[in-house]
Design an enzyme around this catalytic site. Structure first.
Site, PDB file in Angstrom:
ATOM      1  N   LYS A   3      -1.382   9.216  21.681  1.00 36.30           N
ATOM      2  CA  LYS A   3      -1.751   7.895  21.159  1.00 36.30           C
ATOM      3  C   LYS A   3      -0.529   7.172  20.576  1.00 36.30           C
ATOM      4  O   LYS A   3       0.311   7.820  19.950  1.00 36.30           O
ATOM      5  CB  LYS A   3      -2.788   8.173  20.056  1.00 36.30           C
ATOM      6  CG  LYS A   3      -3.490   7.011  19.483  1.00 36.30           C
ATOM      7  CD  LYS A   3      -4.532   7.492  18.480  1.00 36.30           C
ATOM      8  CE  LYS A   3      -3.892   7.828  17.149  1.00 36.30           C
ATOM      9  NZ  LYS A   3      -4.854   7.998  16.062  1.00 36.30           N
TER      10      LYS A   3
ATOM     11  N   LYS B 296       1.690   5.031  14.203  1.00 35.11           N
ATOM     12  CA  LYS B 296       2.700   4.705  13.191  1.00 35.11           C
ATOM     13  C   LYS B 296       3.470   5.945  12.778  1.00 35.11           C
ATOM     14  O   LYS B 296       4.592   5.856  12.304  1.00 35.11           O
ATOM     15  CB  LYS B 296       2.015   4.179  11.915  1.00 35.11           C
ATOM     16  CG  LYS B 296       1.294   2.886  12.048  1.00 35.11           C
ATOM     17  CD  LYS B 296       0.516   2.577  10.749  1.00 35.11           C
ATOM     18  CE  LYS B 296      -0.689   1.729  11.049  1.00 35.11           C
ATOM     19  NZ  LYS B 296      -1.615   1.533   9.951  1.00 35.11           N
TER      20      LYS B 296
ATOM     21  N   LYS C 258      -4.147  15.471  10.928  1.00 38.56           N
ATOM     22  CA  LYS C 258      -3.233  14.984   9.887  1.00 38.56           C
ATOM     23  C   LYS C 258      -2.799  16.099   8.953  1.00 38.56           C
ATOM     24  O   LYS C 258      -1.669  16.104   8.470  1.00 38.56           O
ATOM     25  CB  LYS C 258      -3.884  13.862   9.075  1.00 38.56           C
ATOM     26  CG  LYS C 258      -3.890  12.545   9.808  1.00 38.56           C
ATOM     27  CD  LYS C 258      -4.194  11.399   8.870  1.00 38.56           C
ATOM     28  CE  LYS C 258      -4.344  10.101   9.621  1.00 38.56           C
ATOM     29  NZ  LYS C 258      -5.045   9.082   8.846  1.00 38.56           N
TER      30      LYS C 258
HETATM   31  P1  TYM Z   1      -5.469   2.677  11.094  1.00 36.02           P
HETATM   32  O1  TYM Z   1      -4.785   1.973  10.003  1.00 36.02           O
HETATM   33  O2  TYM Z   1      -4.919   3.994  11.553  1.00 36.02           O
HETATM   34  O3  TYM Z   1      -5.569   1.778  12.377  1.00 36.02           O
HETATM   35  C1  TYM Z   1      -6.082   0.457  12.327  1.00 36.02           C
HETATM   36  C2  TYM Z   1      -6.902   0.155  13.571  1.00 36.02           C
HETATM   37  O4  TYM Z   1      -6.086   0.307  14.751  1.00 36.02           O
HETATM   38  C3  TYM Z   1      -6.751   1.163  15.683  1.00 36.02           C
HETATM   39  N1  TYM Z   1      -5.724   1.911  16.440  1.00 36.02           N
HETATM   40  C4  TYM Z   1      -5.591   1.880  17.769  1.00 36.02           C
HETATM   41  N2  TYM Z   1      -6.276   1.226  18.732  1.00 36.02           N
HETATM   42  C5  TYM Z   1      -5.850   1.402  20.006  1.00 36.02           C
HETATM   43  N3  TYM Z   1      -4.803   2.202  20.355  1.00 36.02           N
HETATM   44  C6  TYM Z   1      -4.114   2.879  19.434  1.00 36.02           C
HETATM   45  N4  TYM Z   1      -3.084   3.646  19.787  1.00 36.02           N
HETATM   46  C7  TYM Z   1      -4.495   2.730  18.071  1.00 36.02           C
HETATM   47  N5  TYM Z   1      -4.013   3.245  16.894  1.00 36.02           N
HETATM   48  C8  TYM Z   1      -4.787   2.728  15.919  1.00 36.02           C
HETATM   49  C9  TYM Z   1      -7.608   2.072  14.833  1.00 36.02           C
HETATM   50  O5  TYM Z   1      -8.654   2.642  15.571  1.00 36.02           O
HETATM   51  C10 TYM Z   1      -8.085   1.129  13.750  1.00 36.02           C
HETATM   52  O6  TYM Z   1      -9.216   0.393  14.190  1.00 36.02           O
HETATM   53  N6  TYM Z   1      -9.462   4.910   9.078  1.00 36.02           N
HETATM   54  C11 TYM Z   1      -8.951   3.633   9.534  1.00 36.02           C
HETATM   55  C12 TYM Z   1      -8.904   2.579   8.444  1.00 36.02           C
HETATM   56  C13 TYM Z   1     -10.213   2.325   7.750  1.00 36.02           C
HETATM   57  C14 TYM Z   1     -11.357   1.682   8.321  1.00 36.02           C
HETATM   58  C15 TYM Z   1     -12.302   1.616   7.264  1.00 36.02           C
HETATM   59  C16 TYM Z   1     -11.646   1.171   9.582  1.00 36.02           C
HETATM   60  C17 TYM Z   1     -10.506   2.622   6.467  1.00 36.02           C
HETATM   61  N7  TYM Z   1     -11.767   2.194   6.163  1.00 36.02           N
HETATM   62  C18 TYM Z   1     -13.564   1.063   7.482  1.00 36.02           C
HETATM   63  C19 TYM Z   1     -12.905   0.601   9.775  1.00 36.02           C
HETATM   64  C20 TYM Z   1     -13.844   0.547   8.742  1.00 36.02           C
HETATM   65  C21 TYM Z   1      -7.531   3.851  10.022  1.00 36.02           C
HETATM   66  O7  TYM Z   1      -6.876   4.818   9.700  1.00 36.02           O
HETATM   67  O8  TYM Z   1      -7.025   2.853  10.744  1.00 36.02           O
END
Ligand code: TYM
Length: 349
Positions: A201, A204, A118
């Site tokens: 991947k 967004k 990032k």
């Molecule tokens: P975020 O907002 O990027 O994504 C949310 C969830 O979607 C999953 N994900 C995917 N799964 C499969 N294929 C993909 N291409 C894909 N892109 C995203 C992510 O793995 C995630 O589960 N750091 C986290 C948010 C967070 C969090 C937490 C998660 C903050 N605190 C505590 C769990 C527990 C994040 O950026 O997710």
């Protein structure tokens, strides 16, 4: 010894309001959030404090937070049984995050691959918040003494760090307070790839909207994106490309990443095994397969998108859900942060 209070199994997971959700978020995470509700006490958080680790337009952030909430509801998370809220409404996240900043080591954070991705080349210009992002994530989870965390595969390293922080805290203070969390990373759908490049991947932040199916896309948009998804000239393979565990072999995924990805999406949407799907698809052309995939994707995703739109027209209702969820979240997290302050020796006069 201060023992942790968690006797039940508790789920925590979060999603950033940095834009709408896509099919990867849905199949890798949110659909599992829905399924887990029947077996666990679940806490689902829209992590707006994480979102501001990269600049967010203040005039849009609140609506982005509502949009993720609408997606949770439209996908089937029940706000009565599960807790749905946005992170900034519960102060324990930031407070425990600070304590964990003093527990986590710089060397641990230096190994985080998401920060490297990032921050890009100009690491000096990244916010301190982006660097400390995984520490706040550990605080999110552990403020609820959660035991299980459903996520996509890209979050694996952050969850390992959460375990390290919990372990070091317990060790440093001679307590058995924080649980060792278990990641729940479920199957091939934990890593859905871009429709334009099967080696990247689905994300967004990818510039091209054609690379992803968004939860708010209508049937025409979904059909168009699948029609234009990258493929290769060969016919679809059969189950011979699976290993003994029923997963697509690395060799096949490397050679034909787009085929591997589209087949994975098709199986995940239908909740079918790759084995069953490939037995059906073997020898089919991409044009036939794309028709089948479109039908499945539209059937499942378009109603969620339509329900999201309906919910977004009533922001007052969404805010009520978040307010109620935040109150219930504070009911769990406040006593935890108070105990942490006592353990650390911070005076609460
Ligand atoms: P975020 O907002 O990027 O994504 C949310 C969830 O979607 C999953 N994900 C995917 N799964 C499969 N294929 C993909 N291409 C894909 N892109 C995203 C992510 O793995 C995630 O589960 N750091 C986290 C948010 C967070 C969090 C937490 C998660 C903050 N605190 C505590 C769990 C527990 C994040 O950026 O997710």
């Amino acid at each position: 010894m201060t023992d942790q209070g968690a006797t039940t199994k508790r789920i925590f997971s979060g999603v950033q309001p940095t834009g709408g959700l896509h099919l990867g978020n849905y199949l890798g995470a949110v659909r599992n959030f829905v399924d887990l509700q029947s077996d666990y006490e679940c806490v689902y958080c829209v992590v707006d404090l994480h979102a501001i680790t990269v600049w967010q337009d203040p005039t849009k952030l609140a609506d982005q937070t509502r949009e993720i909430t609408a997606a949770f509801l439209a996908a089937g998370i029940d706000p009565k049984s599960s807790i749905i809220f946005n992170q900034s409404q519960v102060r324990a996240h930031a407070e425990l995050g600070w304590v964990f900043n003093c527990v986590a080591r710089v060397g641990w954070l230096n190994r985080m691959t998401q920060f490297k991705d990032k921050a890009g080349k100009n690491r000096e210009a990244a916010s301190v918040g982006l660097y400390g992002y995984p520490v706040l994530q550990a605080a999110d989870i552990l403020a609820y003494l959660a035991t299980h965390v459903p996520v996509g595969e890209d979050q694996k390293q952050h969850l390992e760090l959460t375990r390290d922080i919990a372990g070091k805290f317990n060790n440093d203070f001679g307590v058995d307070f924080f649980p060792m969390i278990e990641p729940l990373i479920m199957g091939a759908a934990a890593r859905i790839m871009s429709l334009r490049d099967g080696s990247k991947k689905m994300s967004k932040s990818e510039a091209s909207d054609m690379s992803r199916i968004n939860l708010h896309d209508d049937a025409d948009a979904i059909a168009n994106k699948i029609r234009r998804a990258k493929t290769d000239p060969q016919a679809l393979p059969g189950a011979e490309v699976l290993d003994a565990d029923g997963a697509i072999t690395d060799a096949f995924a490397k050679e034909r990443p787009e085929a591997a990805n589209l087949v994975t999406i098709y199986a995940a949407l239908g909740r079918q095994s790759l084995h069953d799907v490939l037995n059906d698809l073997a020898g089919k052309s991409f044009s036939d397969f794309k028709g089948m995939l479109t039908e499945r994707a539209v059937d499942q995703m378009a109603p969620i998108g339509a329900e999201m739109q309906r919910l977004m027209n009533d922001p007052g209702h969404i805010d009520t859900v978040l307010k109620d969820g935040a109150e219930r979240a504070r009911g769990i997290a406040d006593p935890v942060i108070n105990q942490v302050y006592d353990i650390v020796g911070l005076l609460r006069a």
